[in-house]
Design a protein around this motif. Sequence first.
Motif, PDB file in Angstrom:
ATOM      1  N   ARG A  77       0.834  -1.214   0.000  1.00 39.72           N
ATOM      2  CA  ARG A  77       0.000   0.000   0.000  1.00 39.72           C
ATOM      3  C   ARG A  77       0.858   1.249   0.000  1.00 39.72           C
ATOM      4  O   ARG A  77       0.586   2.210  -0.721  1.00 39.72           O
ATOM      5  CB  ARG A  77      -0.938   0.006   1.209  1.00 39.72           C
ATOM      6  CG  ARG A  77      -2.125  -0.898   1.046  1.00 39.72           C
ATOM      7  CD  ARG A  77      -3.123  -0.720   2.196  1.00 39.72           C
ATOM      8  NE  ARG A  77      -4.077  -1.791   2.164  1.00 39.72           N
ATOM      9  CZ  ARG A  77      -4.196  -2.718   3.111  1.00 39.72           C
ATOM     10  NH1 ARG A  77      -3.442  -2.686   4.179  1.00 39.72           N
ATOM     11  NH2 ARG A  77      -5.092  -3.669   2.986  1.00 39.72           N
ATOM     12  N   ARG A  80       2.540   1.559  -3.476  1.00 39.69           N
ATOM     13  CA  ARG A  80       1.555   2.049  -4.451  1.00 39.69           C
ATOM     14  C   ARG A  80       1.286   3.529  -4.241  1.00 39.69           C
ATOM     15  O   ARG A  80       1.269   4.305  -5.199  1.00 39.69           O
ATOM     16  CB  ARG A  80       0.250   1.255  -4.314  1.00 39.69           C
ATOM     17  CG  ARG A  80      -0.761   1.620  -5.405  1.00 39.69           C
ATOM     18  CD  ARG A  80      -2.154   1.169  -5.084  1.00 39.69           C
ATOM     19  NE  ARG A  80      -2.663   2.041  -4.042  1.00 39.69           N
ATOM     20  CZ  ARG A  80      -3.432   1.659  -3.037  1.00 39.69           C
ATOM     21  NH1 ARG A  80      -3.785   0.404  -2.912  1.00 39.69           N
ATOM     22  NH2 ARG A  80      -3.841   2.512  -2.145  1.00 39.69           N
ATOM     23  N   HIS A  81       1.129   3.947  -2.990  1.00 40.95           N
ATOM     24  CA  HIS A  81       0.874   5.360  -2.706  1.00 40.95           C
ATOM     25  C   HIS A  81       2.043   6.246  -3.166  1.00 40.95           C
ATOM     26  O   HIS A  81       1.826   7.305  -3.761  1.00 40.95           O
ATOM     27  CB  HIS A  81       0.600   5.570  -1.221  1.00 40.95           C
ATOM     28  CG  HIS A  81       0.386   7.004  -0.858  1.00 40.95           C
ATOM     29  ND1 HIS A  81      -0.746   7.704  -1.229  1.00 40.95           N
ATOM     30  CD2 HIS A  81       1.176   7.885  -0.198  1.00 40.95           C
ATOM     31  CE1 HIS A  81      -0.637   8.953  -0.804  1.00 40.95           C
ATOM     32  NE2 HIS A  81       0.510   9.083  -0.174  1.00 40.95           N
ATOM     33  N   GLU A  84       1.747   6.630  -6.830  1.00 44.21           N
ATOM     34  CA  GLU A  84       0.631   7.516  -7.173  1.00 44.21           C
ATOM     35  C   GLU A  84       1.042   8.980  -7.042  1.00 44.21           C
ATOM     36  O   GLU A  84       0.745   9.798  -7.918  1.00 44.21           O
ATOM     37  CB  GLU A  84      -0.566   7.228  -6.266  1.00 44.21           C
ATOM     38  CG  GLU A  84      -1.249   5.917  -6.563  1.00 44.21           C
ATOM     39  CD  GLU A  84      -2.227   5.468  -5.497  1.00 44.21           C
ATOM     40  OE1 GLU A  84      -2.976   4.507  -5.764  1.00 44.21           O
ATOM     41  OE2 GLU A  84      -2.246   6.057  -4.387  1.00 44.21           O
ATOM     42  N   GLN A  89      -1.123  10.312  -9.993  1.00 43.77           N
ATOM     43  CA  GLN A  89      -2.259   9.451 -10.293  1.00 43.77           C
ATOM     44  C   GLN A  89      -3.236   9.434  -9.127  1.00 43.77           C
ATOM     45  O   GLN A  89      -2.826   9.377  -7.960  1.00 43.77           O
ATOM     46  CB  GLN A  89      -1.791   8.014 -10.561  1.00 43.77           C
ATOM     47  CG  GLN A  89      -0.909   7.879 -11.772  1.00 43.77           C
ATOM     48  CD  GLN A  89      -1.650   8.191 -13.051  1.00 43.77           C
ATOM     49  OE1 GLN A  89      -2.735   7.664 -13.291  1.00 43.77           O
ATOM     50  NE2 GLN A  89      -1.080   9.034 -13.871  1.00 43.77           N
ATOM     51  N   HIS A  90      -4.519   9.451  -9.447  1.00 44.90           N
ATOM     52  CA  HIS A  90      -5.547   9.313  -8.404  1.00 44.90           C
ATOM     53  C   HIS A  90      -5.443   7.934  -7.767  1.00 44.90           C
ATOM     54  O   HIS A  90      -5.531   7.780  -6.553  1.00 44.90           O
ATOM     55  CB  HIS A  90      -6.939   9.528  -9.001  1.00 44.90           C
ATOM     56  CG  HIS A  90      -8.040   9.270  -8.042  1.00 44.90           C
ATOM     57  ND1 HIS A  90      -8.324  10.105  -6.979  1.00 44.90           N
ATOM     58  CD2 HIS A  90      -8.918   8.236  -7.952  1.00 44.90           C
ATOM     59  CE1 HIS A  90      -9.328   9.612  -6.288  1.00 44.90           C
ATOM     60  NE2 HIS A  90      -9.717   8.481  -6.859  1.00 44.90           N
ATOM     61  N   ARG A  91      -5.247   6.900  -8.593  1.00 41.00           N
ATOM     62  CA  ARG A  91      -5.116   5.534  -8.093  1.00 41.00           C
ATOM     63  C   ARG A  91      -4.329   4.706  -9.086  1.00 41.00           C
ATOM     64  O   ARG A  91      -4.596   4.755 -10.283  1.00 41.00           O
ATOM     65  CB  ARG A  91      -6.497   4.917  -7.884  1.00 41.00           C
ATOM     66  CG  ARG A  91      -6.496   3.476  -7.446  1.00 41.00           C
ATOM     67  CD  ARG A  91      -5.972   3.287  -6.054  1.00 41.00           C
ATOM     68  NE  ARG A  91      -7.098   3.103  -5.155  1.00 41.00           N
ATOM     69  CZ  ARG A  91      -6.989   3.125  -3.853  1.00 41.00           C
ATOM     70  NH1 ARG A  91      -5.845   3.357  -3.288  1.00 41.00           N
ATOM     71  NH2 ARG A  91      -8.040   2.931  -3.096  1.00 41.00           N
TER      72      ARG A  91
END
Length: 102
Positions: A77, A80-81, A84, A89-91
């Motif tokens: 997580r 990924r964050h 982003e 990126q929003h997601r």
Amino acid sequence: MFVVELFIPLEKPDGTAVPVNVFERIKTELTERFGGVTAHLQSPAEGAWKPEAEDVVHDRIAIFEVMVEDVDTAWWRDYRHRLEVELDQHRILARLHQVTVL
């Protein structure tokens, strides 16, 4: 065993290309942490989704796959964050699949 997949866009929201060195860095980071990675970079996949009451959004993506025995969901997580934020990126989609190695 598990496979974690990261779907990384080739372009930022403003249309500028994500620099090639970002993809190379991701490959290096994942290889060093997990001992290997499969990066689908040569033939980008295409994604499409439709946010509520908006037009369909299309993008081109690279897919990174990592096989792991145990999953540190907090690490994934956070990783990924960070991507982003870096790629505006929003997601970014990250998927986890349980697999049987034959």
